[in-house]
Structures are given as C-alpha cells and as structure tokens.
Design a protein around this motif. Structure first.
Motif, PDB file in Angstrom:
ATOM      1  N   LEU A 413       0.831  -1.192   0.000  1.00 46.22           N
ATOM      2  CA  LEU A 413       0.000   0.000   0.000  1.00 46.22           C
ATOM      3  C   LEU A 413       0.878   1.259   0.000  1.00 46.22           C
ATOM      4  O   LEU A 413       1.941   1.272   0.626  1.00 46.22           O
ATOM      5  N   THR A 417      -1.714   6.032   2.221  1.00 44.97           N
ATOM      6  CA  THR A 417      -2.988   5.376   2.531  1.00 44.97           C
ATOM      7  C   THR A 417      -3.515   5.862   3.879  1.00 44.97           C
ATOM      8  O   THR A 417      -2.774   5.899   4.871  1.00 44.97           O
ATOM      9  N   HIS A 421      -8.058   2.694   6.472  1.00 43.43           N
ATOM     10  CA  HIS A 421      -7.872   1.484   5.681  1.00 43.43           C
ATOM     11  C   HIS A 421      -6.897   0.509   6.327  1.00 43.43           C
ATOM     12  O   HIS A 421      -6.638  -0.568   5.770  1.00 43.43           O
ATOM     13  N   VAL A 450      -9.779  -2.643   1.450  1.00 47.97           N
ATOM     14  CA  VAL A 450      -8.485  -2.889   0.812  1.00 47.97           C
ATOM     15  C   VAL A 450      -8.661  -4.090  -0.103  1.00 47.97           C
ATOM     16  O   VAL A 450      -9.173  -5.139   0.323  1.00 47.97           O
ATOM     17  N   ALA A 468      -7.624   1.701  -2.145  1.00 43.61           N
ATOM     18  CA  ALA A 468      -6.479   1.000  -1.568  1.00 43.61           C
ATOM     19  C   ALA A 468      -6.432  -0.405  -2.160  1.00 43.61           C
ATOM     20  O   ALA A 468      -7.382  -1.183  -1.998  1.00 43.61           O
TER      21      ALA A 468
END
Length: 564
Positions: A413, A417, A421, A450, A468
């Motif tokens: 990620l 982010t 998340h 996610v 994400a």
C-alpha cells in the motif's frame, strides 16, 4: 438404409475407440487425451484396418473448437480481455516472433527454402486453443488471473494467425523466389478492416441482440429450444464470421459467447452446451491422430526431437522470460509457459495452406504433426509440475527468490494510505465479476476497503480511482500482510480455488484470530468441505452469488466490533 454411412462410421469408430483407449490411459495414470490421440492413429490412413473419413473428422473437430471457444466466451468478458492486454498483446507478438525464428532456424539448417522456413516456424509458434482450454478447465484455472492471461494470449495469437493466413497467398510468389504479388497493402488494409468491422458489429449489435434472443427463447419454457438457440448462436455466428469477415471459426464463436455473457441466462447456456463441447472436443484429438504418419518417427527421429524441443522447451522459456520481464509472478510465468508448450489447429491449417501454395512438402507437414501429437500428450504432464517446479526453483535459486521479493510499487500500500484502511477494514480478495460488485456495495455503505488482486492492470486502475489495493496472490502471506489483515474486521474471498482459500484463511487466522471470513465455493461439494473445516461462511458460485456476498459482507461489518 443409405449406402454412404461414412459420418456414422467415423462417429462410431472415433467415439468407441476414444472411450476404450481413454479409459486405458487413465488406468495407466496418463491423461485421457493420449488415448484419444491413439484412437485417431488407429483409424487413420497410416495404420491397417478401418480408415475413417479424414475430411469429415476435420469438420466435426472444427465444431468442437467452435463450441469450446463459445463456452470460454461465456465466462470471459470483453473487460477481462482488455484487462490483460498489457501482457497478452506484447507477450503473444514477441513470443510468436521468437518461436518462428527458432523454427525457421531449424529449417534453414536442414537446407529448406525461405518460404518453407517461414511457414514451418509460424506453425510451431501458435498454441492449440482446444488443448489450453481443456487443461485450464480440468484444473479449475479458467477464471483465475493466470487463466485469463493465458486465454487472452491465445486470442491475440489467433488474431495474428488470421492475418498470416490472409497475407500468405499474396506473399507466396516472393517466398518461392519469384515476384511480390501486387496489391499486398490493399489486402492488408481490407483484412484489418474486416476484423475491425466484425468486432464492432459484435460489440454494437451482437451485445444487444444475442442476449435478447436468448431471453425470448428462455421465456417459452422449452429446454429444447433453449439448447437449440445456444448451439445456433455458437455455430451460426462462427460460420458467418468466417464467411463474411474471414476470421477464424474459433474467434467468431468466442465473441458470440462473450456477447451472450451479458444475458442473465449465460450460466444456463454454459451448462446446456457442456456435453456437446466435451463430445466434439474428443473428435478434435481423434482427427489430430488421424493426420499423423508414424513412419516419421523412424525415418527422422532427430528432426522430430528438435521440433518437440522448440515447442516444449523453446516456446516455454521464451514465454516465461517475457512474463517475468513484464514483472508478473513466477507462478504466472510457469502457467503461461506450460499453456503455450504445444501446437494444434492453426498449425495444421498453416501447413495445409503452405502445401497448397507449394511452400512446404509432405515431410514438413509430418514433422509438424509429430510435434503436435507429442507436445499435446506432454502438456498435461507440464501443467502437473508447475507447482512443484515453482517450489523447487524458489528453494534452489537465489535469483528467483530475489525476483520474488523485488521492489514492486504495486505489492504494498502507498505510504499515503489513510489510517481508516489500516484497521477495522474489509480485505477483499479478487476484483473480478463478483468481487467488483461486492466492492461497489461496500463502498456505497462508506466502509473502508483494501483489495488484493493478481492483475497488475486492475490494481493500477483501482489506485487511479483512489482505492487502496495491493497486487499479488493472496495465498502468499506477504500479500495479506501488506493489506493489513492483522487489524482487519472482515476477509472476503471472492476469487481463487479451495486450496488458495485455505491458505488465505490460515494466514488471516494466525495474524488475526478473531477475524470473520466470507468465501465462495465453485459447487456444493466444495462448499461442504470448506464448511466442515470451519473456514467461515461459504457461498456457492451461482448467478445470485454477487448479491449474496454483498448482503453477507454488509451484515458481517455491521455486527463486527472492530468496525468504526
């Protein structure tokens, strides 16, 4: 009684011998298609006894190719095709070029002319769609990311071969040492225009007309009419595509299936056509065996060995190298390599056209048929060693391990982010037809999400939308770790097979013992096994699966204590 019963004879002999020898092959722990190939040799012109009508067998096998490609189209949307274009288009084009160069190099070494070398190399470069699809279906990999890449790769190969078949006649004079045929540029433009017109027609008209036709027939309640409608669509569109637009029967049937996929009855259409697809696919392998001349194994064993080496080793290594260069995982490289390590229907068509144009002789055709027969027989074995080979390579090769762990910006990620998340989120595995609908429903409820997806193009598109997402096989612990599974509230597994699902659940429970899991199964038997193991809530893949997953996922999140 009619005097000419050649059609009945070829069906009776072909199916009967294929059944017996296929059964024997299975008892000997060999793939049944080896038995089908031997059945073809037994009723072919090169062995004593009954000789089947080869022309009829070829036409019947062509129907099998149409129905099989139609079935693939029913499970393969245009979006799926576009999603793998970044690997399928350059991969197929470069792989064809490399394999053609290897085959042509052999022909040059044997003293063949330029025309024979080119046709021979092209024949060795294109894989059999039938063999690939049978292998993927038997391993339940057709709907996986690797399966979509392999099918997309084959579709691009088919398009290239359609172009080759059109351009070969006007180029024959030059390849035979004569003059270039006039109007080559015009021929090329006309061919491209016809292919583009066919695709446009299917996307604009077929996409609307075929689902409406299927709905109208289904509303009558007649099962016979429904089956007839499905078969008519497959064979009719394929025939019209070949006659009006000069594309292959297989490609026409494939697009017909993709258009019918828009119908709510697409799953029923796939089920109804399955018995016919299986039966006529057997005839394809029988017809290949009938074409084979066994004497070539005695007269030219070294040449046969070199041809098989190009098909099985050369093409496999070339495809694997291309996939790895495009930054795809080793498992994808091995699967695509095994998929392409054989040749089939387009190879036979190319050699037949080459002989009619005086470019190749009977020996070249026999060598291609020998290569096809042996590579098809070996293909099942190659697929069976993909997983062991991956483990062996990773254990013994430091380079392979470095490549598996290389810095990939899509494998984790982004640092930007948001915190929502990273805790109490839903981790969704797979963003295909079902997964995308689940993601849309969760996003509509404002839930943090996610997504773990194997296709790089899909991950790039999701990140472009601000979502994400991480790229990789979620059966590998590192991918779920990057999705922050340790602090997630819910794991939804919308893609992958049962073995992958078990690995994902094991990783998730080790890192997050209290996580809720929702997963899909392909059938009721698989669902019962997964439920018995206590992996989580299991839903069977059916037409209402997406809606069921949406409702279950939303309900799970509402009752989860980790949700914020």
């Amino acid at each position: 009684m009619p005097h000419d019963v050649s059609l009945i004879a070829i069906l009776a002999a072909g199916f009967g011998l294929a059944l017996i020898l296929g059964f024997v092959a299975l008892k000997l722990r060999l793939p049944p298609l080896v038995g089908y190939l031997l059945a073809g040799i037994a009723i072919g012109p090169s062995t004593p006894g009954f000789v089947g009508d080869l022309a009829l067998a070829s036409q019947l096998s062509e129907i099998g190719v149409m129905l099989l490609m139609f079935g693939v189209g029913l499970h393969f949307s245009f979006a799926d095709l576009l999603s793998v274009k970044r690997i399928a288009v350059p991969g197929a084009v470069v792989q064809i070029a490399v394999a053609t160069a290897m085959g042509a190099g052999l022909a040059w070494a044997w003293g063949w002319g330029a025309g024979a070398a080119l046709v021979f190399g092209l024949a060795l470069s294109v894989a059999s769609t039938v063999v690939l699809l049978r292998a993927l279906e038997s391993r339940q990999q057709l709907d996986t990311a690797n399966g979509r890449i392999a099918v997309g790769w084959l579709v691009v190969e088919d398009l290239v071969m359609v172009l080759v078949l059109v351009l070969l006649p006007p180029l024959a004079g030059l390849l035979n040492g004569g003059q270039l045929s006039s109007g080559l540029a015009t021929t090329l433009l006309i061919t491209l225009a016809k292919v583009a017109a066919f695709i446009a027609l299917m996307l604009v008209i077929g996409r609307r007309a075929l689902p409406k036709l299927l709905w109208a027939v289904a509303s009558t309640g007649s099962r016979e009419l429904f089956t007839l409608c499905v078969i008519s669509a497959a064979v009719g569109v394929a025939f019209a595509a070949a006659k009006l637009f000069e594309v292959s029967f297989a490609l026409g049937a494939f697009f017909a299936g993709m258009m019918l996929r828009e119908s709510q009855y697409s799953h029923r259409a796939a089920d109804e056509s399955l018995p016919l697809r299986d039966a006529f696919a057997v005839l394809f392998f029988v017809s290949v065996g009938m074409l084979f001349e066994p004497r070539v194994l005695i007269d030219e064993p070294l040449k046969v060995l070199l041809v098989v080496a190009v098909i099985v080793v050369g093409k496999t290594l070339a495809a694997m190298g291309l996939v790895l260069l495009l930054r795809y995982p080793l498992n994808t490289a091995l699967t695509v390599g095994a998929s392409l390590a054989q040749i089939g229907e387009f190879s036979f068509i190319l050699m037949g056209l080459g002989r009619s144009l005086g470019l190749v002789d009977a020996q070249a055709q026999s060598l291609v048929l020998a290569g096809a027969l042996i590579s098809i027989a070996l293909n099942t074995l190659l697929f069976s060693v993909v997983t062991p080979a991956e483990s062996w390579i990773l254990r013994r090769s430091p380079l392979a391990r470095r490549l598996a762990q290389r810095d990939d910006p899509l494998a984790e990620l982004p640092t930007s982010t948001s915190a929502e998340h990273l805790a109490g989120q839903v981790v969704l595995v797979g963003h295909g037809r079902v997964g995308s609908r689940v993601a849309q429903a969760l996003r509509a409820q404002g839930l943090a999400l996610v997504i773990a997806e194997q296709q790089r193009e899909v991950v790039e598109a999701l990140r472009a939308e601000g979502l994400a997402a991480v790229c990789g096989d979620a059966a590998e612990p590192g991918v779920l770790i990057q999705a922050h599974i340790a602090r997630a509230a819910l794991l939804v597994i919308a893609g992958g097979d049962s073995l992958q699902a078990r690995r994902m659940c094991e990783t998730a429970r080790q890192l997050n013992p209290g996580i809720r899991v929702l997963l899909r199964a392909e059938n009721e038997d698989e669902a019962e096994l997964l439920r018995a193991e206590g992996l989580g809530d299991v839903l069977v893949a059916e037409s209402a699966l997406a809606e069921s997953l949406e409702a279950k996922a939303l309900a799970a999140m509402r009752t989860s204590p980790s949700t914020h």
